[in-house]
Design a protein around this motif. Structure first.
Motif, PDB file in Angstrom:
ATOM      1  N   SER A  18      73.383 -37.760 -89.272  1.00  0.00           N
ATOM      2  CA  SER A  18      73.925 -39.113 -89.185  1.00  0.00           C
ATOM      3  C   SER A  18      75.180 -39.231 -90.042  1.00  0.00           C
ATOM      4  CB  SER A  18      72.885 -40.129 -89.656  1.00  0.00           C
ATOM      5  OG  SER A  18      72.713 -40.053 -91.059  1.00  0.00           O
ATOM      6  N   VAL A  19      76.018 -40.173 -89.674  1.00  0.00           N
ATOM      7  CA  VAL A  19      77.232 -40.437 -90.443  1.00  0.00           C
ATOM      8  C   VAL A  19      76.866 -40.743 -91.894  1.00  0.00           C
ATOM      9  CG1 VAL A  19      79.138 -42.073 -90.745  1.00  0.00           C
ATOM     10  CG2 VAL A  19      78.597 -41.195 -88.461  1.00  0.00           C
ATOM     11  N   GLU A  20      75.853 -41.555 -92.079  1.00  0.00           N
ATOM     12  CA  GLU A  20      75.449 -41.959 -93.432  1.00  0.00           C
ATOM     13  C   GLU A  20      75.041 -40.757 -94.273  1.00  0.00           C
ATOM     14  OE1 GLU A  20      74.164 -43.329 -90.607  1.00  0.00           O
ATOM     15  OE2 GLU A  20      75.264 -45.220 -90.637  1.00  0.00           O
ATOM     16  N   SER A  21      74.270 -39.835 -93.684  1.00  0.00           N
ATOM     17  CA  SER A  21      73.820 -38.680 -94.472  1.00  0.00           C
ATOM     18  C   SER A  21      74.970 -37.728 -94.778  1.00  0.00           C
ATOM     19  CB  SER A  21      72.675 -37.946 -93.773  1.00  0.00           C
ATOM     20  OG  SER A  21      73.111 -37.302 -92.600  1.00  0.00           O
ATOM     21  N   ILE A  22      75.905 -37.598 -93.849  1.00  0.00           N
ATOM     22  CA  ILE A  22      77.067 -36.736 -94.109  1.00  0.00           C
ATOM     23  C   ILE A  22      77.917 -37.332 -95.228  1.00  0.00           C
ATOM     24  CG2 ILE A  22      79.204 -35.796 -93.154  1.00  0.00           C
ATOM     25  CD1 ILE A  22      77.739 -35.719 -90.422  1.00  0.00           C
ATOM     26  N   VAL A  23      78.186 -38.623 -95.160  1.00  0.00           N
ATOM     27  CA  VAL A  23      78.993 -39.285 -96.188  1.00  0.00           C
ATOM     28  C   VAL A  23      78.292 -39.180 -97.542  1.00  0.00           C
ATOM     29  CG1 VAL A  23      79.898 -41.505 -96.980  1.00  0.00           C
ATOM     30  CG2 VAL A  23      80.180 -40.821 -94.588  1.00  0.00           C
ATOM     31  N   TYR A  24      76.995 -39.425 -97.571  1.00  0.00           N
ATOM     32  CA  TYR A  24      76.238 -39.317 -98.826  1.00  0.00           C
ATOM     33  C   TYR A  24      76.375 -37.907 -99.399  1.00  0.00           C
ATOM     34  CZ  TYR A  24      72.407 -39.001-102.106  1.00  0.00           C
ATOM     35  OH  TYR A  24      71.661 -38.779-103.241  1.00  0.00           O
ATOM     36  N   THR A  25      76.188 -36.903 -98.549  1.00  0.00           N
ATOM     37  CA  THR A  25      76.264 -35.518 -99.001  1.00  0.00           C
ATOM     38  C   THR A  25      77.653 -35.195 -99.541  1.00  0.00           C
ATOM     39  OG1 THR A  25      74.566 -34.851 -97.419  1.00  0.00           O
ATOM     40  CG2 THR A  25      75.951 -33.106 -98.332  1.00  0.00           C
ATOM     41  N   LEU A  26      78.692 -35.612 -98.827  1.00  0.00           N
ATOM     42  CA  LEU A  26      80.057 -35.365 -99.291  1.00  0.00           C
ATOM     43  C   LEU A  26      80.308 -35.967-100.664  1.00  0.00           C
ATOM     44  CD1 LEU A  26      82.184 -35.998 -96.076  1.00  0.00           C
ATOM     45  CD2 LEU A  26      82.082 -33.860 -97.364  1.00  0.00           C
ATOM     46  N   PHE A  27      79.898 -37.198-100.844  1.00  0.00           N
ATOM     47  CA  PHE A  27      80.224 -37.911-102.076  1.00  0.00           C
ATOM     48  C   PHE A  27      79.289 -37.593-103.236  1.00  0.00           C
ATOM     49  CE2 PHE A  27      83.003 -40.106 -99.240  1.00  0.00           C
ATOM     50  CZ  PHE A  27      84.080 -40.450-100.046  1.00  0.00           C
ATOM     51  N   THR A  28      78.236 -36.802-102.988  1.00  0.00           N
ATOM     52  CA  THR A  28      77.367 -36.384-104.094  1.00  0.00           C
ATOM     53  C   THR A  28      77.602 -34.930-104.489  1.00  0.00           C
ATOM     54  OG1 THR A  28      75.543 -35.898-102.557  1.00  0.00           O
ATOM     55  CG2 THR A  28      75.555 -38.072-103.626  1.00  0.00           C
ATOM     56  N   LEU A  29      78.557 -34.272-103.841  1.00  0.00           N
ATOM     57  CA  LEU A  29      78.917 -32.919-104.259  1.00  0.00           C
ATOM     58  C   LEU A  29      79.522 -32.964-105.657  1.00  0.00           C
ATOM     59  CD1 LEU A  29      80.664 -31.584-101.024  1.00  0.00           C
ATOM     60  CD2 LEU A  29      78.436 -30.867-101.916  1.00  0.00           C
ATOM     61  N   ASP A  30      79.320 -31.907-106.415  1.00  0.00           N
ATOM     62  CA  ASP A  30      79.940 -31.797-107.732  1.00  0.00           C
ATOM     63  C   ASP A  30      81.421 -31.489-107.569  1.00  0.00           C
ATOM     64  OD1 ASP A  30      77.543 -32.193-109.130  1.00  0.00           O
ATOM     65  OD2 ASP A  30      77.056 -30.050-109.087  1.00  0.00           O
TER      66      ASP A  30
END
Length: 74
Positions: A5-17
């Motif tokens: 989902s768009v939401e999970s991709i965005v979350y993953t991107l923005f929680t990367l170190d």
């Protein structure tokens, strides 16, 4: 690989170190707007809008994140 989902991709991107978050965001921005090169990093809403509007971009980013987060699998 199923498209996330768009939401999970965005979350993953923005929680990367860092420095990876910035690098991934710069790459996604370049893919979404080739040649724009304004140098700034996009925000969560902007990335979500790009991914929502462009299924191919969403697939490409999901695949890249999957390969990055699970090296050697696939």
């Amino acid at each position: 690989m199923a498209v996330e989902s768009v939401e999970s991709i965005v979350y993953t991107l923005f929680t990367l170190d860092e420095p990876w978050r910035g690098r991934f965001l710069a790459l996604v921005a370049d893919w979404a707007n080739p040649g724009d090169g304004n140098g700034g990093l996009p925000g969560q809403e902007e990335v979500a809008a790009w991914l929502d509007a462009d299924r191919a971009l969403r697939q490409q980013v999901a695949y890249l994140l999957g390969a990055w987060l699970k090296p050697g699998e696939g």
